[in-house]
Design an enzyme around this catalytic site. Sequence first.
Site, short mmCIF file in Angstrom:
data_model
loop_
_atom_site.label_atom_id
_atom_site.label_comp_id
_atom_site.label_asym_id
_atom_site.label_seq_id
_atom_site.Cartn_x
_atom_site.Cartn_y
_atom_site.Cartn_z
N GLU A 34 -0.11 0.30 8.67
CA GLU A 34 -1.85 0.57 8.68
C GLU A 34 -2.07 0.23 10.45
O GLU A 34 -3.04 -0.41 10.36
CB GLU A 34 -2.69 -0.18 7.79
CG GLU A 34 -2.18 0.42 6.40
CD GLU A 34 -2.96 -0.45 5.37
OE1 GLU A 34 -3.54 -1.53 5.51
OE2 GLU A 34 -3.13 0.00 4.14
N GLU A 62 2.81 4.62 -2.07
CA GLU A 62 1.83 3.94 -2.90
C GLU A 62 0.77 4.91 -3.75
O GLU A 62 -0.27 4.54 -3.79
CB GLU A 62 1.02 3.11 -1.92
CG GLU A 62 1.93 2.00 -0.94
CD GLU A 62 1.05 1.17 -0.22
OE1 GLU A 62 -0.36 1.15 -0.35
OE2 GLU A 62 1.38 0.81 0.91
C1 HAH Z 1 -2.72 -0.60 0.97
N1 HAH Z 1 -3.79 -0.58 1.60
C2 HAH Z 1 -1.69 -1.48 1.10
O1 HAH Z 1 -0.77 -1.07 1.93
C3 HAH Z 1 -1.17 -2.47 -0.01
O2 HAH Z 1 -0.25 -3.45 0.74
C4 HAH Z 1 -2.29 -3.06 -0.79
O3 HAH Z 1 -1.79 -3.81 -1.80
C5 HAH Z 1 -3.04 -1.88 -1.30
C6 HAH Z 1 -3.36 -0.67 -0.70
C7 HAH Z 1 -4.74 0.58 1.50
C8 HAH Z 1 -6.00 0.75 2.10
C9 HAH Z 1 -6.81 1.81 1.93
O4 HAH Z 1 -6.32 2.90 0.97
C10 HAH Z 1 -8.14 2.00 2.48
C11 HAH Z 1 -8.43 1.11 3.23
C12 HAH Z 1 -7.56 -0.20 3.57
C13 HAH Z 1 -6.72 -0.03 2.88
#
Ligand code: HAH
Length: 336
Positions: A138, A246
């Site tokens: 990210e 994911e």
């Molecule tokens: C993810 N971020 C992460 O990669 C993961 O490590 C965590 O457990 C859950 C989701 C997703 C995310 C998003 O879809 C929107 C904003 C911020 C982060």
Amino acid sequence: MSIINKNIISLRDKYKDYFPIGAAIRPDDINGPHKEILLKHYNVLVAENHMKFESTQPKENEFTYEAGDKIVDFAMDNNMKMRGHTLIWHNQTTEWVFLDNQGDKVSREVLLERMKNHITEVMNHYKGRVYAWDVVNEAIEDIEDKQLRTTEWLDIIGEDYIEKAFQYAREADPEALLFYNDYNNEQPKKLEKTYELLKKLLEQGVPIDGVGIQAHWDINDVHLFDNLRNAIEKYASLGLQIQITEMDISMFSFEDKRKDIIKPTKEMLEKQARVYEKVFSIFREYKNVITAVLFWGISDEKTWKDNFPVKNRKDWPLIFDENHKEKLSFTKIVEF
Ligand code: HAH
């Protein structure tokens, strides 16, 4: 009593000529009904939280691997591959990383040294067991006209923190596949920014093997299928492999903050099944470049979506229901 219905086809068997299918798990998932689902349907796992910086190095040079090891041992004992998530990220990274003893920000040199130490230690520990790592997670900004997310990594090290992370990772474990992972990176604007970043890094010779499309989607996104196709082709044109890292398909669009829905309607479940059916047919079409598909969780019994983006609101984004039974979404994925 076993929850497994013998007549139900195994997801991983059905997809054996396409790509491995997996799930993000917590240590307690290797017991009970989730264990049975894992053993029947999946052949690649990832730790939902236990390989993140705050879990693996909560204090400087104190590395803790117990929970992660439990998950990796389970994967290895059952012939599953293991992905690593994640080395360098702005979240779930303890504050000490960026501060000195006085509580002031560390220098670029110190932070690079800490980055290298972390990557080297953790990758060494899991060498030969974790086959692919989300090296950087990210890093792209959501706000338009700005490429990189403002983080301590960027602020202290500068733009080259991303290439440094990949270089350290390659040195630590030359066999591991190295991924850049992000959400919404199939959407045109974020796709463009990600493509530019990856293209530049690859031209500079930075060792990146693939891009992770997180796939935190929802049942209302009308542009999803076109965006997804376009993104796969664009990333593949860089010579990168793609993993769906994911996946979950929420019943709520991001802006929808309703809290009064306590049970998914038949219509919602059917809509979700159509989305799962369609995205999996796209994945199959691109099996030459898609090298794994993982869900972010196992069943609707528990999912991070129960607390995101609305705290304490139940969601039903996965393909097994709250009682661990296959949903219509499951059926649509295996019916082809
Ligand atoms: C993810 N971020 C992460 O990669 C993961 O490590 C965590 O457990 C859950 C989701 C997703 C995310 C998003 O879809 C929107 C904003 C911020 C982060």
